[in-house]
Design a protein around this motif. Structure first.
Motif, PDB file in Angstrom:
ATOM      1  N   ALA A  36     -55.327  -9.102  26.808  1.00  0.00           N
ATOM      2  CA  ALA A  36     -54.963  -8.289  27.976  1.00  0.00           C
ATOM      3  C   ALA A  36     -55.999  -8.439  29.091  1.00  0.00           C
ATOM      4  O   ALA A  36     -55.647  -8.505  30.282  1.00  0.00           O
ATOM      5  CB  ALA A  36     -54.824  -6.825  27.572  1.00  0.00           C
ATOM      6  N   GLU A  37     -57.269  -8.499  28.723  1.00  0.00           N
ATOM      7  CA  GLU A  37     -58.328  -8.640  29.735  1.00  0.00           C
ATOM      8  C   GLU A  37     -58.289 -10.024  30.374  1.00  0.00           C
ATOM      9  O   GLU A  37     -58.538 -10.168  31.578  1.00  0.00           O
ATOM     10  CB  GLU A  37     -59.686  -8.369  29.094  1.00  0.00           C
ATOM     11  CG  GLU A  37     -59.907  -6.895  28.779  1.00  0.00           C
ATOM     12  CD  GLU A  37     -61.120  -6.653  27.894  1.00  0.00           C
ATOM     13  OE1 GLU A  37     -61.688  -5.558  27.995  1.00  0.00           O
ATOM     14  OE2 GLU A  37     -61.501  -7.555  27.113  1.00  0.00           O
ATOM     15  N   ILE A  38     -57.984 -11.056  29.587  1.00  0.00           N
ATOM     16  CA  ILE A  38     -57.871 -12.403  30.160  1.00  0.00           C
ATOM     17  C   ILE A  38     -56.685 -12.468  31.116  1.00  0.00           C
ATOM     18  O   ILE A  38     -56.778 -13.050  32.198  1.00  0.00           O
ATOM     19  CB  ILE A  38     -57.749 -13.466  29.054  1.00  0.00           C
ATOM     20  CG1 ILE A  38     -59.087 -13.598  28.322  1.00  0.00           C
ATOM     21  CG2 ILE A  38     -57.338 -14.820  29.637  1.00  0.00           C
ATOM     22  CD1 ILE A  38     -59.075 -14.593  27.177  1.00  0.00           C
ATOM     23  N   MET A  39     -55.571 -11.830  30.748  1.00  0.00           N
ATOM     24  CA  MET A  39     -54.417 -11.807  31.652  1.00  0.00           C
ATOM     25  C   MET A  39     -54.741 -11.064  32.942  1.00  0.00           C
ATOM     26  O   MET A  39     -54.338 -11.473  34.033  1.00  0.00           O
ATOM     27  CB  MET A  39     -53.216 -11.198  30.941  1.00  0.00           C
ATOM     28  CG  MET A  39     -52.626 -12.113  29.876  1.00  0.00           C
ATOM     29  SD  MET A  39     -51.200 -11.405  29.024  1.00  0.00           S
ATOM     30  CE  MET A  39     -49.999 -11.335  30.349  1.00  0.00           C
ATOM     31  N   ALA A  40     -55.504  -9.974  32.829  1.00  0.00           N
ATOM     32  CA  ALA A  40     -55.920  -9.244  34.031  1.00  0.00           C
ATOM     33  C   ALA A  40     -56.819 -10.116  34.900  1.00  0.00           C
ATOM     34  O   ALA A  40     -56.730 -10.101  36.137  1.00  0.00           O
ATOM     35  CB  ALA A  40     -56.639  -7.959  33.640  1.00  0.00           C
ATOM     36  N   ASP A  41     -57.673 -10.899  34.253  1.00  0.00           N
ATOM     37  CA  ASP A  41     -58.553 -11.816  34.973  1.00  0.00           C
ATOM     38  C   ASP A  41     -57.738 -12.881  35.702  1.00  0.00           C
ATOM     39  O   ASP A  41     -58.001 -13.193  36.871  1.00  0.00           O
ATOM     40  CB  ASP A  41     -59.515 -12.470  33.979  1.00  0.00           C
ATOM     41  CG  ASP A  41     -60.635 -13.242  34.655  1.00  0.00           C
ATOM     42  OD1 ASP A  41     -61.383 -12.630  35.445  1.00  0.00           O
ATOM     43  OD2 ASP A  41     -60.753 -14.453  34.402  1.00  0.00           O
ATOM     44  N   LEU A  42     -56.734 -13.421  35.040  1.00  0.00           N
ATOM     45  CA  LEU A  42     -55.879 -14.432  35.665  1.00  0.00           C
ATOM     46  C   LEU A  42     -55.143 -13.851  36.870  1.00  0.00           C
ATOM     47  O   LEU A  42     -54.974 -14.529  37.891  1.00  0.00           O
ATOM     48  CB  LEU A  42     -54.880 -14.987  34.645  1.00  0.00           C
ATOM     49  CG  LEU A  42     -55.469 -15.801  33.486  1.00  0.00           C
ATOM     50  CD1 LEU A  42     -54.386 -16.163  32.480  1.00  0.00           C
ATOM     51  CD2 LEU A  42     -56.156 -17.060  34.002  1.00  0.00           C
TER      52      LEU A  42
END
Length: 255
Positions: free
Chosen positions: A141-147
């Motif tokens: 979820a955090e990587i998707m938010a970063d993207l």
């Protein structure tokens, strides 16, 4: 025996170019693939033979394990380029993680016929600057938010759960490669370096991009564009102008 580029898993060529023009080798960002440079290849075919790097773990290399090391990625690209070298000048262009891979590839090829005559790096801190993320960065979820924050991945893809299950391991592996990488302060290329930055990039500021000047014994230029980490998407015309200028300069040096 010279290896044909078509035989290398590392290199893609999308269009035939005008005979004799310089080669322009393009290195993708974290999570990116060779196809990102398709439009660039089409637009520059009159002035450059655009070759796009394909890292393991994506598209037609999906069955291969991702490589979580910038120097290992560079070694694979360098071997492919050296095997297919001809007498045309070469220019390297790398965006974000691709800038680091391009730098290491240039070092690996230094002194040979496939060494670049110019290096264009965009959205990248100098190679001796520590990464802002550690190698265990983020949940899915955090990587998707970063993207989403970086604005380089379409919302349509981010909303597709099945596709993201394929994409996320690739992004995570590339993030690890960047986090683990840091060049020696003494590492240098001999070709000129041009660094491009976005004025609203949350990952790279001007001072970090200027560190590239310490990593070349050639000339250095720094240019700022409007936009965030993927400012290139909004400035395609200006990017093409930069690349056409560099390839023309590289061709002139060959005479």
């Amino acid at each position: 025996m010279t290896e044909k580029l078509e035989d290398s898993p590392w290199i893609r060529r999308f269009h035939e170019s005008v005979p004799g023009v310089p080669r322009l080798v393009c290195f993708p960002f974290a999570g990116g693939s060779a196809s990102y440079f398709y439009e660039l290849s089409q637009r520059l075919r009159a002035v450059a033979a655009v070759l796009a790097v394909q890292y393991p773990g994506r598209h037609d290399r999906m069955g291969e394990a991702c490589v979580e090391s910038v120097p290992e990625l560079a070694a694979g690209v360098a071997e492919a380029l050296a095997a297919s070298a001809d007498d045309r000048p070469v220019v390297f262009f790398g965006h974000s993680m691709g800038a680091l891979v391009a730098f290491e590839t240039a070092i690996a090829l230094s002194g040979g016929g496939s060494a670049p005559r110019a290096l264009l790096v965009s959205a990248s801190r100098g190679p001796s600057v520590p990464a802002r993320r550690d190698e265990n960065f983020g949940t899915d979820a955090e990587i998707m938010a970063d993207l989403r924050e970086l604005n380089g991945t379409s919302e349509q893809l981010l909303a597709n759960e099945a596709l993201m299950q394929v994409v996320l391991p690739v992004v995570r592996a590339d993030y690890r490669a960047v986090a683990r990488y840091r060049s020696s302060p003494e590492a240098r290329v001999s070709c000129p370096v041009t660094a491009l930055t976005g004025d609203d990039d949350p990952l790279v500021d001007q001072s970090e991009a200027r560190v590239w000047e310490r990593h070349t014994t050639g000339g250095f230029r720094l240019r700022q564009f409007p936009g965030g980490h993927f400012f290139l998407d909004e400035n395609r015309d200006r990017l093409c102008e930069e690349l056409a200028l560099l390839t023309a300069s590289a061709a002139a040096l060959g005479h």
